[in-house]
Design an enzyme around this catalytic site. Structure first.
Site, PDB file in Angstrom:
ATOM      1  N   HIS A   1      21.072  56.414   8.320  1.00 13.76           N
ATOM      2  CA  HIS A   1      20.888  55.583   7.136  1.00 13.76           C
ATOM      3  C   HIS A   1      21.642  54.322   7.091  1.00 13.76           C
ATOM      4  O   HIS A   1      21.505  53.497   6.205  1.00 13.76           O
ATOM      5  CB  HIS A   1      21.214  56.421   5.638  1.00 13.76           C
ATOM      6  CG  HIS A   1      22.880  56.656   5.396  1.00 13.76           C
ATOM      7  ND1 HIS A   1      23.435  57.759   5.749  1.00 13.76           N
ATOM      8  CD2 HIS A   1      23.817  55.791   4.914  1.00 13.76           C
ATOM      9  CE1 HIS A   1      24.619  57.555   5.127  1.00 13.76           C
ATOM     10  NE2 HIS A   1      24.765  56.513   4.807  1.00 13.76           N
TER      11      HIS A   1
ATOM     12  N   ASP B   1      20.247  62.592  10.273  1.00 16.11           N
ATOM     13  CA  ASP B   1      21.142  61.325   9.666  1.00 16.11           C
ATOM     14  C   ASP B   1      22.128  61.001  10.846  1.00 16.11           C
ATOM     15  O   ASP B   1      23.113  60.466  10.670  1.00 16.11           O
ATOM     16  CB  ASP B   1      21.653  61.565   8.542  1.00 16.11           C
ATOM     17  CG  ASP B   1      22.313  60.232   7.830  1.00 16.11           C
ATOM     18  OD1 ASP B   1      21.564  59.392   8.036  1.00 16.11           O
ATOM     19  OD2 ASP B   1      22.983  60.438   6.931  1.00 16.11           O
TER      20      ASP B   1
ATOM     21  N   SER C   1      30.462  55.968   6.018  1.00 20.02           N
ATOM     22  CA  SER C   1      29.315  56.455   6.488  1.00 20.02           C
ATOM     23  C   SER C   1      29.115  56.000   8.065  1.00 20.02           C
ATOM     24  O   SER C   1      29.416  54.852   8.497  1.00 20.02           O
ATOM     25  CB  SER C   1      28.170  55.969   5.857  1.00 20.02           C
ATOM     26  OG  SER C   1      27.963  56.561   4.607  1.00 20.02           O
TER      27      SER C   1
END
Length: 377
Positions: free
Chosen positions: A79, A108, A194
């Site tokens: 993402h 992901d 992230s």
């Protein structure tokens, strides 16, 4: 100079060894503009829709990544790079052009390459050996590059958290898209972390942080002390394929479901080991792959496999982790039959302690794999 008797952090050496291997990842998108060349109120103006188009790359999002190869390969979250027209890798000293090599949207994860990046790769740990209470060190770029290399420390709060990820279609409808098994930690994880790194205390990579958890989806809301990370063992198959030159593009199961569907047993599983089970450590149960759920009308159900069975072998090969099992079955085709050996204990699901576990037995089953999307429910 430290004063005599000063207590130093047990993580200092590990952090120093890996901190420079965690980088920033920037997602740029191309925006189109059109210019009518007119003036209004003394100002130049431009509007979309003209035949005279101009494009401009703008920074869409920033995240983190971790170097996994001396050839400039960087592991990050999908993402973080999703929808990008270009990707750049940043260090405190320099910015590098990068390209997306392969990704798995369902997990992901993504692997990008900045060929001119010359940083030491980290060592991959074994997330299947983690225990609740183990130290967890998170390194990343929360809130952007100005806080690059931020390091936070906590513990592993829980293992095998089944977390649902969500996708939104072009009309704005939000639907559950996948369920992944995560490591829960209380080390601070914020926007920008992230795709970064979660290390254990000696500096081996054990997970990829994926933002905070709000209770229903990934989020950066006000929930504190609940961070989620993808276990590194889940990413290892993609890492190994990329580094051996065998994988490019989308490797997710949903992307290949129609063109190259994969057969499955039809079970939900997790690793049962000495590190997460007192019964295994005490020899009351074997290490293996615990079946937590059996899908209706699946090959597993038809063959006689049950919830709480512990898979110890497939085709005579020892299975000690769920990663091993999934990796072994990846190359199988629809209609292939595999021999599955399990250890079955009567009423194991209701055992409250090791002393409640009854004597079990090893059983053998032949399971014919099927594409579950085509199985009549």
């Amino acid at each position: 100079t430290k004063l005599e008797g000063t207590v130093t952090s047990p993580f200092t050496a590990a952090i120093a060894a890996v901190r420079d291997s965690v980088v920033g990842v920037s997602n740029y998108t191309t925006t189109s503009y059109s210019n009518y060349g007119g003036r209004f109120g003394g100002f130049d103006f431009s509007l979309p829709g003209s035949n005279s188009n101009q494009t401009e790359e703008t920074l869409q999002a920033t995240g983190s990544g971790v170097v996994i190869s001396s050839d400039g390969y960087v592991l990050t979250n999908y993402h973080v790079v999703e929808g990008s027209s270009s990707v750049k890798v940043t260090t405190p000293e320099q910015t590098y052009d990068a390209e997306i090599i392969a990704y798995d949207e369902d997990l992901d994860i993504a692997i990008i390459q900045a060929k001119d990046l010359k940083l030491n790769p980290v060592s991959l740990g074994d997330s299947d050996t983690l225990q609740v209470g183990d130290w967890a060190i998170a390194i990343g770029n929360p809130l952007g590059t100005e806080l690059a290399g931020t390091t936070t420390v906590g513990i592993v709060s829980a293992l095998n958290r089944e977390i649902t990820s969500y996708s939104t279609d072009k009309y704005g409808m939000r639907t559950a898209s996948n369920v992944n098994t995560m490591i829960q930690v209380d080390a601070a994880i914020n926007g920008g972390n992230s795709g970064g790194a979660l290390f254990e205390e000696v500096g081996e990579l054990i997970g990829i942080p994926t933002l905070k958890y709000s209770g229903s989806a990934y989020s950066v809301t006000s929930v504190e002390g609940i961070g989620m990370a993808i276990p590194i063992n889940s990413a290892k198959p993609l890492i190994e394929k990329v580094l051996s030159g065998q994988a490019t593009g989308n490797q997710s199961s949903s992307a290949t479901a129609t063109e190259n569907p994969k057969p499955r047993l039809g079970v939900s599983v997790y690793t049962l080991s000495q590190s997460n089970s007192t019964a295994v450590a005490n020899g009351k149960l074997p290490a293996g792959v615990y079946i937590g759920e059996v899908e209706d009308n699946s090959p597993a159900q038809k063959s006689g496999l049950q919830v709480a069975d512990i898979i110890v072998e497939i085709d005579g090969q020892r299975m000690t982790t769920s990663t091993e099992m999934i990796s072994y079955l990846t190359d199988k085709k629809e209609g292939d039959t595999v021999s599955v050996k399990v250890y079955r204990v009567p009423d194991l699901v209701n055992a409250q302690s090791t002393s409640d576990i009854k004597d079990g037995q090893y059983l053998d089953f032949d399971v014919t794999l099927a594409i579950l999307d085509t199985v009549t429910q």
